[in-house]
Design a protein around this motif. Sequence first.
Motif, PDB file in Angstrom:
ATOM      1  N   LYS A   1       0.818  -1.221   0.000  1.00 29.05           N
ATOM      2  CA  LYS A   1       0.000   0.000   0.000  1.00 29.05           C
ATOM      3  C   LYS A   1       0.847   1.264   0.000  1.00 29.05           C
ATOM      4  O   LYS A   1       0.475   2.263  -0.608  1.00 29.05           O
ATOM      5  N   LYS A   2       1.946   1.234   0.708  1.00 29.11           N
ATOM      6  CA  LYS A   2       2.714   2.474   0.919  1.00 29.11           C
ATOM      7  C   LYS A   2       3.981   2.546   0.078  1.00 29.11           C
ATOM      8  O   LYS A   2       4.634   3.593   0.033  1.00 29.11           O
ATOM      9  N   LYS A   3       4.363   1.445  -0.537  1.00 30.25           N
ATOM     10  CA  LYS A   3       5.550   1.373  -1.402  1.00 30.25           C
ATOM     11  C   LYS A   3       6.865   1.709  -0.692  1.00 30.25           C
ATOM     12  O   LYS A   3       7.878   1.986  -1.330  1.00 30.25           O
ATOM     13  N   ARG A   4       6.851   1.794   0.582  1.00 23.58           N
ATOM     14  CA  ARG A   4       8.088   2.097   1.319  1.00 23.58           C
ATOM     15  C   ARG A   4       7.881   1.733   2.784  1.00 23.58           C
ATOM     16  O   ARG A   4       6.752   1.484   3.229  1.00 23.58           O
ATOM     17  N   PHE A   5       8.978   1.748   3.528  1.00 25.84           N
ATOM     18  CA  PHE A   5       8.923   1.622   4.984  1.00 25.84           C
ATOM     19  C   PHE A   5       9.503   2.869   5.653  1.00 25.84           C
ATOM     20  O   PHE A   5       9.132   3.246   6.734  1.00 25.84           O
TER      21      PHE A   5
END
Lengths: 427, 315
Positions: free
Chosen positions: B153-157
Motif C-alpha cells: 500500500k505504501k511502497k516504502r517503509f
Amino acid sequence: MSKLLIKNGKAVDPSAGMNKNFDILIENGIIKKLSKSISRISKTTKVIDAKNCIVTPGLIDVHTHLRDPGYEDKEDIFSGTAAAAKGGFTTIMCMPNTDPVLDNVSGIRYVFDKSSKAPVKVFPVGAISKKLEGKELAEIGRMAQEGIKAISDDGQCIQSSILMRNAVEYIKMFNLVLIEHAEDTALSGDGQINEGYISTKLGLPGIPSLSESFIVARDILLSEYFDTPIHFAHISSRKSLELIKNAKKRKVKVTCEVTPHHLIFNEEYLQTFDPNFKMKPPLGSESDRKALESSFKDGTIDILATDHAPHRIDEKEREFSLAPFGVVGLETALSAMISFFINTKKMTWLELVERMSVKPAEIFGLEGGSLLEGAPADITIINPSGKWVVTEDNLVGKSKNSPFLNMELTGTVKFTIANGQVVYGQI
Amino acid sequence: MTVKEKIIRHLITMDDLTNEEIMTIIEEAKSFKEVLTRDIKKVPALRGKTVVLLFFESSTRTKISFELAAKRLSADVVNFSASTSSLKKSESLKDTVRTIEAMAADIFVMRHSYPGSTQLVAKYIKGSVLNGGDGAHSHPTQALLDMYTIYEKKKRFKDLKVAIIGDIKHSRVVRSDIEGLTRMGANVVLCGPSTLLPRYIEQFNVGVTYNVEEAIKDADVVMGLRIQFERQEQGLFPSVLEYSQFFQINRPRLKKAKPDVLLMHPGPINRGVELESEVADSVYSVIDEQVTNGVAVRMSLLYFLAGGKDEQVTD
C-alpha cells in the motif's frame, strides 16, 4: 599411623596471614608440624612434592545439592563428594530438598551415615519447615542434636512472615544459622530469567530482582529484631547488596554468599536459550554482576558457594521453560575463580582462600579453614597454571549441566586431602 | 566436480533474514499472490518436498495459512498437533521431531507456547525450521505478511509512523514487527497500559507512550493487538471497559491518523475491546487482506527456504 609430608609448596592461610613456602607434616589426620623445611622423618612417610603449587586449607562449600535420597539419577552422596574432592573441597554442606526432605532426625542420620564412607566431610542442612511446605516448623532442635550446622528451605523460600518469625526466634536456642534462598514467589511467578532487556527480547517471563531484595529486606529486619544469624544464599542483585551492606554497618548478624556463575556471567548468556545458564536466582544484568564483583572484593559478600545443582541432560534439553533451574559447580568453582579473579588480578590468593575456606568455616562453625599445627589435615594442593577444558567427559559428577562447558579454565586441583587422607590425586 | 550442497536455512526470528532477503521474499510474494487469484491455484515449486506442520499450541489462521501455502506449492503436508500440557508428560520435543524427521520431512513449521522451542528443534534436526510463533518470543511470518501489506500500500517503509497498540508484553507479533520494521527505517510507536508494556522495551529503537491519541496522531499504520481476558484475571488491568476507554482504537481516535491510514490487526479480533467494531469494518481496515497476503508471503518464504532463490554452489 600414616604420615604425609607436603614439601616445597606455597602455603596460603589467611587465618594466619600466611603466604609463603612452608612444609607441612600430617600425622593421624592432624597437621602435626608446619615449618620452613621439614626433612623426611621416616621411611613410611609419604611425600608430596608441591613445588610450584599453592597449598591451602581445604576448601569448604556450604551450598550443594547431593540429591540423595530420592534423586540419585541426578547425583548421589558418593558421586557428589567425588566431584567435591576433584574440585578441591574437603567439607561441603548439602541442602535438604531431597525426597524425602531432610526435615527430621532419620534423614539427617542417613546423610551423616552414608557420607561417613565418602571422601569428603558432609554436613546436611536441615529443613526449616516440614516437607519444605512453609507451613509448620520441622524438628529443628532434634536435628541440631544430630549435628547440623544450619537450616534452610532452599529453593522453597518461606513466604509466610509469621512462620519465618517463629523460625528465626526458635533457633536462638541452638547454635544454628538460617540460610535463606531469598525469593518472593509471587513476584518471581512463572519467571524464567532476569527481568531485563534480554527477557523482553526473548519473550520469556522475567523474574524481577525485586523478588530477591524483598525477602532480603524482610530477613534483615527479622535478624535484627531477634539478633539471630541469617545467611543469604547466592545473592545476585545490586539492590540486595545495598541492603546487606547497610545492615552490616548496623552490625546485624547477616552474612551472604555468591556463586561463581553469578560473579562471571550475566543475562546476555541467555540469548541463545542455553539451559545451562538457567538457574535461580537468575543471572542478572552486567550492572548487577559488577556490583557482585566489587562486593565480593570488599567483603560485603562473605563467601563463595557453588549451589551445585545437578540435573539430567534430558531434563535440561526440554523446552527452556520446562528445563529445571540450576547448574553444577563443584568441579569448576576453584578453576573459574583462578581464571577470572586471580589471573586477572581482581583478587589475591589470600582473599580467595579466605572466602572459600576460612570464612565458610567461621560462619557455620565448621572445623577446618586453617593450616596451623593442630588443625585437622584438610588441605587442598593447587596447580595454579594447569589448564583444562570443561567437557562432559571430564566432569566426574553424574550430571553435566555446567555453564562452563567447552570453556578452557586455568588452575587444577592436584591433591585434596581430607582428615589426612588423600581423597583426590595420585601420589 | 562441484558438489551442489544446499545450505539449510531456518527462520526463527527476523534477525535470520537480511534486509535484502526480506525484500526478495516480499517481491516474490507478489507473484504468488497472483497465483492465488487463478482458477487453478497451484504451482509445482515444492513438488516432492514434505512440509510438516508441528503445532504444539492451538492455532487456526496460521496453521491453515501455512497448510494452504504449502499445498499450493505442491508440497506434501503432514499435520502434527499436540497440546503443550500433554508434552510435559509424554515424549520429549527432541524425540518427537526426530521421529518425524526420520520419516523424511524437509521443512518443519512449528508453533509452540514456550519461547525458544523452535530454536531448540533447529538444533536437533537436519531440515529447515520455520517459526510459526514461539510463546511471546517471535512470529516472523506474521511480521513478513504485515510488512508485505504495508509495502504493497505504501511502497516504502522509511519514515512511516507505525503505531502498535495493545498487549505489547505478551505479543510475539510485536517483537517480530519491531525487528523487521525498524530495520527498514519505519518509526514504530508502542502504546498500551504500563503493565502490558514490558520493562526495557524503549531500548528496542521504538517510541513508547501511554496516550493512545498521541500514538495514533499522524500515523501511517495503526495496528491493534488482541487483549486476552486472562490478563485481567492476572491483575494487569482492572476491567475490559477501562481498557477500552483508555486504549480502544475507535473512530474519533483514528481520525487523528493520516487520512490514508492502514488499520491492521493480526487477529483474532475482540470487537469492542481493542477495536471498535465499526473501525474493524471501515475502509481503513486491511485486516482481511493481511490474511490473504499471509498465504502469499508464506508461499514465497517456503519457496525461498526450499532453495528457490538461494541454491548455493560450493566448489
